[in-house]
Design a protein around this motif. Structure first.
Motif, PDB file in Angstrom:
ATOM      1  N   ASP A 159       0.751  -1.277   0.091  1.00  0.00           N
ATOM      2  CA  ASP A 159       0.086  -0.090   0.044  1.00  0.00           C
ATOM      3  C   ASP A 159       0.940   1.196   0.011  1.00  0.00           C
ATOM      4  OD1 ASP A 159       1.140  -0.149   2.669  1.00  0.00           O
ATOM      5  OD2 ASP A 159      -0.921   0.178   3.630  1.00  0.00           O
ATOM      6  N   SER A 160       2.059   1.165  -0.125  1.00  0.00           N
ATOM      7  CA  SER A 160       2.988   2.218  -0.190  1.00  0.00           C
ATOM      8  C   SER A 160       2.708   2.979  -1.779  1.00  0.00           C
ATOM      9  CB  SER A 160       4.372   2.213  -0.195  1.00  0.00           C
ATOM     10  OG  SER A 160       5.038   1.197  -1.077  1.00  0.00           O
ATOM     11  N   PRO A 161       3.063   4.363  -1.579  1.00  0.00           N
ATOM     12  CA  PRO A 161       2.754   5.049  -3.097  1.00  0.00           C
ATOM     13  C   PRO A 161       3.844   4.298  -4.188  1.00  0.00           C
ATOM     14  CG  PRO A 161       2.904   6.406  -1.316  1.00  0.00           C
ATOM     15  CD  PRO A 161       3.314   5.466  -0.777  1.00  0.00           C
ATOM     16  N   ALA A 162       5.137   3.966  -3.760  1.00  0.00           N
ATOM     17  CA  ALA A 162       5.795   3.477  -4.858  1.00  0.00           C
ATOM     18  C   ALA A 162       5.523   1.960  -5.220  1.00  0.00           C
ATOM     19  CB  ALA A 162       7.370   3.141  -4.334  1.00  0.00           C
ATOM     20  N   ALA A 163       4.921   1.096  -4.313  1.00  0.00           N
ATOM     21  CA  ALA A 163       4.416  -0.134  -4.695  1.00  0.00           C
ATOM     22  C   ALA A 163       3.030   0.058  -5.473  1.00  0.00           C
ATOM     23  CB  ALA A 163       4.142  -0.881  -3.351  1.00  0.00           C
ATOM     24  N   ARG A 164       2.177   0.899  -5.141  1.00  0.00           N
ATOM     25  CA  ARG A 164       1.209   1.116  -6.148  1.00  0.00           C
ATOM     26  C   ARG A 164       1.512   1.496  -7.502  1.00  0.00           C
ATOM     27  NH1 ARG A 164      -0.979   3.591  -1.212  1.00  0.00           N
ATOM     28  NH2 ARG A 164      -0.793   5.623  -2.131  1.00  0.00           N
ATOM     29  N   ARG A 165       2.393   2.273  -7.555  1.00  0.00           N
ATOM     30  CA  ARG A 165       2.881   2.970  -8.929  1.00  0.00           C
ATOM     31  C   ARG A 165       3.524   1.794  -9.598  1.00  0.00           C
ATOM     32  NH1 ARG A 165       5.485   6.620  -7.069  1.00  0.00           N
ATOM     33  NH2 ARG A 165       7.589   5.927  -6.871  1.00  0.00           N
ATOM     34  N   ALA A 166       4.215   0.738  -9.206  1.00  0.00           N
ATOM     35  CA  ALA A 166       4.917  -0.507  -9.820  1.00  0.00           C
ATOM     36  C   ALA A 166       3.869  -1.292 -10.026  1.00  0.00           C
ATOM     37  CB  ALA A 166       5.806  -1.045  -9.029  1.00  0.00           C
ATOM     38  N   LEU A 167       2.920  -1.475  -9.119  1.00  0.00           N
ATOM     39  CA  LEU A 167       1.665  -2.400  -9.461  1.00  0.00           C
ATOM     40  C   LEU A 167       0.820  -1.969 -10.675  1.00  0.00           C
ATOM     41  CD1 LEU A 167       0.750  -3.563  -5.968  1.00  0.00           C
ATOM     42  CD2 LEU A 167       1.824  -5.133  -7.782  1.00  0.00           C
ATOM     43  N   GLY A 168       0.370  -0.555 -10.699  1.00  0.00           N
ATOM     44  CA  GLY A 168      -0.016   0.140 -11.713  1.00  0.00           C
ATOM     45  C   GLY A 168       0.505  -0.220 -13.062  1.00  0.00           C
ATOM     46  N   HIS A 169       1.734   0.097 -13.248  1.00  0.00           N
ATOM     47  CA  HIS A 169       2.490  -0.151 -14.467  1.00  0.00           C
ATOM     48  C   HIS A 169       2.370  -1.561 -14.807  1.00  0.00           C
ATOM     49  CE1 HIS A 169       3.765   4.135 -14.816  1.00  0.00           C
ATOM     50  NE2 HIS A 169       4.522   3.941 -13.779  1.00  0.00           N
ATOM     51  N   SER A 170       2.480  -2.462 -13.915  1.00  0.00           N
ATOM     52  CA  SER A 170       2.612  -3.902 -14.096  1.00  0.00           C
ATOM     53  C   SER A 170       1.216  -4.226 -14.882  1.00  0.00           C
ATOM     54  CB  SER A 170       2.880  -4.837 -12.960  1.00  0.00           C
ATOM     55  OG  SER A 170       4.134  -4.909 -12.740  1.00  0.00           O
ATOM     56  N   SER A 171       0.184  -3.716 -14.179  1.00  0.00           N
ATOM     57  CA  SER A 171      -1.218  -3.964 -14.601  1.00  0.00           C
ATOM     58  C   SER A 171      -1.325  -3.769 -16.043  1.00  0.00           C
ATOM     59  CB  SER A 171      -2.131  -3.274 -13.668  1.00  0.00           C
ATOM     60  OG  SER A 171      -3.533  -3.585 -14.158  1.00  0.00           O
ATOM     61  N   HIS A 202      10.402  -3.036  -6.687  1.00  0.00           N
ATOM     62  CA  HIS A 202      10.681  -3.850  -7.910  1.00  0.00           C
ATOM     63  C   HIS A 202       9.565  -5.055  -7.599  1.00  0.00           C
ATOM     64  CE1 HIS A 202      13.192  -5.743 -11.012  1.00  0.00           C
ATOM     65  NE2 HIS A 202      13.362  -6.867 -10.404  1.00  0.00           N
ATOM     66  N   HIS A 203       8.863  -4.944  -8.934  1.00  0.00           N
ATOM     67  CA  HIS A 203       7.857  -5.951  -9.223  1.00  0.00           C
ATOM     68  C   HIS A 203       8.157  -6.695 -10.176  1.00  0.00           C
ATOM     69  CE1 HIS A 203       3.584  -7.107 -10.089  1.00  0.00           C
ATOM     70  NE2 HIS A 203       3.772  -7.893  -8.883  1.00  0.00           N
ATOM     71  N   THR A 204       8.140  -8.110 -10.197  1.00  0.00           N
ATOM     72  CA  THR A 204       8.310  -8.891 -11.231  1.00  0.00           C
ATOM     73  C   THR A 204       7.330 -10.241 -11.436  1.00  0.00           C
ATOM     74  OG1 THR A 204       9.849 -10.471  -9.764  1.00  0.00           O
ATOM     75  CG2 THR A 204      11.050  -8.592 -11.262  1.00  0.00           C
ATOM     76  N   ARG A 267       9.092 -12.399 -19.390  1.00  0.00           N
ATOM     77  CA  ARG A 267       9.217 -12.033 -17.894  1.00  0.00           C
ATOM     78  C   ARG A 267       9.201 -10.363 -17.803  1.00  0.00           C
ATOM     79  NH1 ARG A 267      10.833 -14.077 -13.250  1.00  0.00           N
ATOM     80  NH2 ARG A 267      11.831 -12.931 -11.724  1.00  0.00           N
ATOM     81  N   VAL A 268       8.407 -10.222 -16.952  1.00  0.00           N
ATOM     82  CA  VAL A 268       8.111  -8.566 -16.821  1.00  0.00           C
ATOM     83  C   VAL A 268       8.731  -8.070 -15.579  1.00  0.00           C
ATOM     84  CG1 VAL A 268       6.405  -6.623 -16.919  1.00  0.00           C
ATOM     85  CG2 VAL A 268       6.012  -8.521 -18.218  1.00  0.00           C
ATOM     86  N   ALA A 269       9.546  -7.061 -15.578  1.00  0.00           N
ATOM     87  CA  ALA A 269      10.035  -6.488 -14.237  1.00  0.00           C
ATOM     88  C   ALA A 269       9.988  -4.744 -14.407  1.00  0.00           C
ATOM     89  CB  ALA A 269      11.460  -6.728 -14.029  1.00  0.00           C
ATOM     90  N   VAL A 270       9.347  -4.310 -13.194  1.00  0.00           N
ATOM     91  CA  VAL A 270       9.014  -2.783 -13.124  1.00  0.00           C
ATOM     92  C   VAL A 270       9.755  -2.475 -11.876  1.00  0.00           C
ATOM     93  CG1 VAL A 270       7.593  -1.161 -12.971  1.00  0.00           C
ATOM     94  CG2 VAL A 270       6.900  -3.106 -14.331  1.00  0.00           C
ATOM     95  N   THR A 271      10.785  -1.428 -11.901  1.00  0.00           N
ATOM     96  CA  THR A 271      11.368  -1.092 -10.942  1.00  0.00           C
ATOM     97  C   THR A 271      11.062   0.703 -10.699  1.00  0.00           C
ATOM     98  OG1 THR A 271      13.198  -2.589 -11.055  1.00  0.00           O
ATOM     99  CG2 THR A 271      13.595  -0.460  -9.598  1.00  0.00           C
ATOM    100  N   THR A 272      10.595   1.086  -9.729  1.00  0.00           N
ATOM    101  CA  THR A 272      10.360   2.440  -9.378  1.00  0.00           C
ATOM    102  C   THR A 272      10.717   3.200  -8.188  1.00  0.00           C
ATOM    103  OG1 THR A 272       8.463   4.046  -9.549  1.00  0.00           O
ATOM    104  CG2 THR A 272       7.883   2.055  -8.220  1.00  0.00           C
ATOM    105  N   PRO A 273      11.322   4.158  -8.178  1.00  0.00           N
ATOM    106  CA  PRO A 273      12.198   4.757  -7.019  1.00  0.00           C
ATOM    107  C   PRO A 273      10.958   5.284  -6.027  1.00  0.00           C
ATOM    108  CG  PRO A 273      11.999   6.510  -8.721  1.00  0.00           C
ATOM    109  CD  PRO A 273      11.592   5.181  -9.310  1.00  0.00           C
ATOM    110  N   PHE A 274      10.980   5.268  -4.714  1.00  0.00           N
ATOM    111  CA  PHE A 274      10.374   5.705  -3.586  1.00  0.00           C
ATOM    112  C   PHE A 274       9.754   7.282  -3.667  1.00  0.00           C
ATOM    113  CE2 PHE A 274      12.599   2.145  -0.714  1.00  0.00           C
ATOM    114  CZ  PHE A 274      11.550   1.595  -0.752  1.00  0.00           C
ATOM    115  N   ASP A 275      10.746   8.004  -4.236  1.00  0.00           N
ATOM    116  CA  ASP A 275      10.393   9.402  -4.243  1.00  0.00           C
ATOM    117  C   ASP A 275       9.670   9.920  -5.416  1.00  0.00           C
ATOM    118  OD1 ASP A 275      12.579   9.160  -6.123  1.00  0.00           O
ATOM    119  OD2 ASP A 275      13.757  10.409  -5.416  1.00  0.00           O
ATOM    120  N   GLY A 276       9.077   8.912  -6.241  1.00  0.00           N
ATOM    121  CA  GLY A 276       8.130   9.297  -7.556  1.00  0.00           C
ATOM    122  C   GLY A 276       6.752   9.900  -7.163  1.00  0.00           C
TER     123      GLY A 276
END
Length: 282
Positions: A159-171, A202-204, A267-276
């Motif tokens: 539920d962190s902003p970075a995690a939601r951002r990574a999951l959103g991109h993965s979706s 990082h979401h893979t 294989r999909v990998a998304v990496t997003t910084p905490f400060d985005g």
């Protein structure tokens, strides 16, 4: 498997390709260090494994025989029951016709390649390469034993902003690919990444196994999505049947990679910084 066993098996595979060749070439070993770091792992985890790569140039025969030698290597490996890594279709009129194959069940990968030296005369050069599976060197207990920051792959808070951002991109990448996914394997999922250059999420994940044609079409759809959404996109050098690309978001510094896996999946990998940005819908 140890280093010597890997070298012996690679030499055997080279010999299987060459023994019946006519005219019989001379093998010229290229490179002095056949053992190097493992390049096969596709989950970006720490890895102390190594692998053997042997490359031989085929010399001592007329240059016009180069393509013929590559065809003979292919035929010899097929007779041994080895299989193609690609569809098996080769553009023999191209500058570097290459045959990509693998052994079964021990999974050594090899290629036979010919390059043009004198197109007017139809002359070229040929080489054979065999790469072993990855294996642990002596004294290493497990494939994940490399010393690393304990926080490098800790579980991320979803539920962190970075995690939601990574999951959103993965979706959105999932929607663009248009193929199914599989449950997370070891090393996949949502993790926190920390090193000197990056602190982020990082979401893979992986798709279902796909045919060569399905993978190519899916990656093309992903590329169309990225470009349409304003990402910077770069195709990575790879065999036609193993497409790969990397995309960077110009504002939030998120990086996404879509690449063929040895399993036949993407294989999909998304990496997003905490400060985005906080929103997952940028």
């Amino acid at each position: 498997m140890n280093e010597q066993q890997a070298i012996d098996r690679a030499e055997q595979i080279i010999g299987e390709a060459v023994d019946g060749m006519s005219p019989r070439p001379t093998l010229e070993r290229m490179g002095n260090a056949p053992v190097g770091a493992c390049l096969a792992r596709d989950d970006h985890g720490p890895d102390e494994r190594v692998q053997v790569t042997l490359i031989y140039k085929l010399t001592g025969v007329p240059g016009a025989q180069a393509q013929n030698l590559v065809r003979q290597a292919r035929d010899a490996w097929l007779k041994k029951g080895y299989t193609y890594n690609t569809s098996g279709e080769v553009d023999w009129a191209g500058a570097f016709p290459t045959v990509y194959m693998r052994t079964e069940p021990d999974d050594f990968w090899m290629d036979a390649v010919t390059g043009v030296v004198d197109r007017a005369k139809g002359e070229g050069i040929a080489s054979l390469k065999v790469t072993s599976p990855c294996f642990l060197p002596p004294g290493k207990a497990s494939a994940g034993s490399a010393a690393a920051d304990p926080a490098a792959f800790e579980t991320a808070e979803a539920d962190s902003p970075a995690a939601r951002r990574a999951l959103g991109h993965s979706s959105r990448i999932y929607d663009a690919l248009g193929v199914g996914s599989v449950p997370p394997r070891t090393g996949e999922g949502l993790t926190t990444v920390r090193d000197e250059a990056l602190a982020g999420v990082h979401h893979t994940w992986s798709t279902v196994p796909l045919s060569d044609e399905e993978r190519t079409r899916a990656v093309a759809r992903a590329e169309t999505y990225f470009r349409g959404a304003g990402w910077n996109v770069r195709r990575l050098p790879a065999p036609e049947a193993a497409p790969a690309l990397v995309a960077g978001h110009p504002e939030e510094h998120t990086v996404a990679q879509v690449a063929a896996s040895p399993t036949g999946a993407l294989r999909v990998a998304v990496t997003t910084p905490f400060d985005g940005p906080a929103s997952a819908d940028v």
